[in-house]
Write an enzyme that holds these catalytic residues in place. Structure first.
Site, mmCIF file in Angstrom:
data_model
loop_
_atom_site.group_PDB
_atom_site.id
_atom_site.type_symbol
_atom_site.label_atom_id
_atom_site.label_comp_id
_atom_site.label_asym_id
_atom_site.label_seq_id
_atom_site.Cartn_x
_atom_site.Cartn_y
_atom_site.Cartn_z
ATOM 1 N N HIS A 11 40.352 40.513 35.213
ATOM 2 C CA HIS A 11 40.442 40.954 33.804
ATOM 3 C C HIS A 11 41.864 40.883 33.249
ATOM 4 O O HIS A 11 42.813 40.641 33.973
ATOM 5 C CB HIS A 11 39.869 42.367 33.623
ATOM 6 C CG HIS A 11 38.471 42.482 34.162
ATOM 7 N ND1 HIS A 11 37.399 41.948 33.524
ATOM 8 C CD2 HIS A 11 38.002 43.030 35.306
ATOM 9 C CE1 HIS A 11 36.303 42.176 34.240
ATOM 10 N NE2 HIS A 11 36.640 42.825 35.330
ATOM 11 N N GLU A 26 39.808 49.303 33.699
ATOM 12 C CA GLU A 26 39.739 48.500 34.918
ATOM 13 C C GLU A 26 40.920 47.528 35.026
ATOM 14 O O GLU A 26 41.518 47.386 36.098
ATOM 15 C CB GLU A 26 38.420 47.726 34.950
ATOM 16 C CG GLU A 26 38.259 46.861 36.189
ATOM 17 C CD GLU A 26 36.966 46.050 36.182
ATOM 18 O OE1 GLU A 26 36.202 46.145 35.209
ATOM 19 O OE2 GLU A 26 36.751 45.310 37.163
ATOM 20 N N HIS A 87 38.488 44.312 41.559
ATOM 21 C CA HIS A 87 37.754 44.849 40.411
ATOM 22 C C HIS A 87 37.401 46.317 40.657
ATOM 23 O O HIS A 87 37.467 46.802 41.789
ATOM 24 C CB HIS A 87 36.439 44.072 40.197
ATOM 25 C CG HIS A 87 36.650 42.695 39.672
ATOM 26 N ND1 HIS A 87 36.395 42.350 38.378
ATOM 27 C CD2 HIS A 87 37.116 41.573 40.289
ATOM 28 C CE1 HIS A 87 36.685 41.069 38.198
ATOM 29 N NE2 HIS A 87 37.126 40.575 39.344
ATOM 30 N N GLU A 152 35.031 45.349 44.856
ATOM 31 C CA GLU A 152 34.772 46.400 43.869
ATOM 32 C C GLU A 152 35.282 47.693 44.499
ATOM 33 O O GLU A 152 34.633 48.256 45.388
ATOM 34 C CB GLU A 152 33.278 46.506 43.557
ATOM 35 C CG GLU A 152 32.671 45.266 42.900
ATOM 36 C CD GLU A 152 32.915 45.165 41.399
ATOM 37 O OE1 GLU A 152 33.743 45.937 40.854
ATOM 38 O OE2 GLU A 152 32.270 44.298 40.774
#
Ligand SMILES: [Zn+2]
Length: 185
Positions: A11, A26, A87, A152
């Site tokens: 991101h 995030e 992430h 994650e």
């Protein structure tokens, strides 16, 4: 020859922004975890790390697709041996929690590394173990030629996980680092 680890802080601020929860973003959490991880690796003989976003305001691409493509191209051009995308997970159900590592297939060379990293995160952060899971649809897994995995860290939408994502960013980096050292030496 050093082992070259490409750290993709998934991101951006702006286009391809990530999930939000409890005032956390995030893209900012994973940026910091990635910087800590790069520092740990670059201070370890035999390792070399490169991050996708050297500054928190670094924006890759101009939309979601080109952002992902830019990360893969950067890793490929650099000659990465491993691609690690960082992430935080999100759900509309705030009870969902835990850590997970995604790989392209269970035949991936990254499978044992994914297991080692996940085990260390769960052991060191106390998050729930949601397993190493297969996801061949993710761009950064299917378009990378080198072994790749997507971590994650925890759920940004769960109150207990979000506290860890807020307060234990170095510890997440340390756990990923420890998993890398256990598996790759
Ligand atoms: Zn994400």
């Amino acid at each position: 020859m050093a082992i070259k680890i490409y750290i993709d802080q998934g991101h951006n601020r702006g286009v391809n922004a990530g999930a939000e929860g409890f005032g956390l973003y995030e893209q900012d959490v994973v940026w910091q975890v990635g910087m800590y991880l790069a520092d740990l690796l670059n201070n370890t003989p035999g390792y070399e790390a490169k991050v996708s976003r050297p500054t928190i305001d670094t924006v890759l691409g101009y939309n979601a697709t080109t952002s992902l493509a830019a990360r893969v191209a950067d890793a490929t051009n650099w000659g990465a041996d491993y691609f690690i995308s960082i992430h935080a997970n999100a759900s509309t159900n705030p009870s969902y929690n835990g850590s997970e590592v995604l790989i392209y297939s269970n035949l991936s060379q990254s499978f044992p590394l994914a297991e080692a990293i996940l085990q260390q995160i769960v052991a060191e952060l106390g998050t729930k173990n949601n397993g190493v899971n297969i996801n061949p649809r993710l761009y950064v897994l299917r378009r990378t030629a080198m072994p790749s995995l997507l971590v994650e860290l925890a759920f940004i939408t769960n109150p207990q996980d979000a506290e860890k994502l807020r307060n234990n960013q170095f510890d997440f980096a340390q756990a990923i680092y420890d998993g890398i050292r256990i598996e790759l030496g």
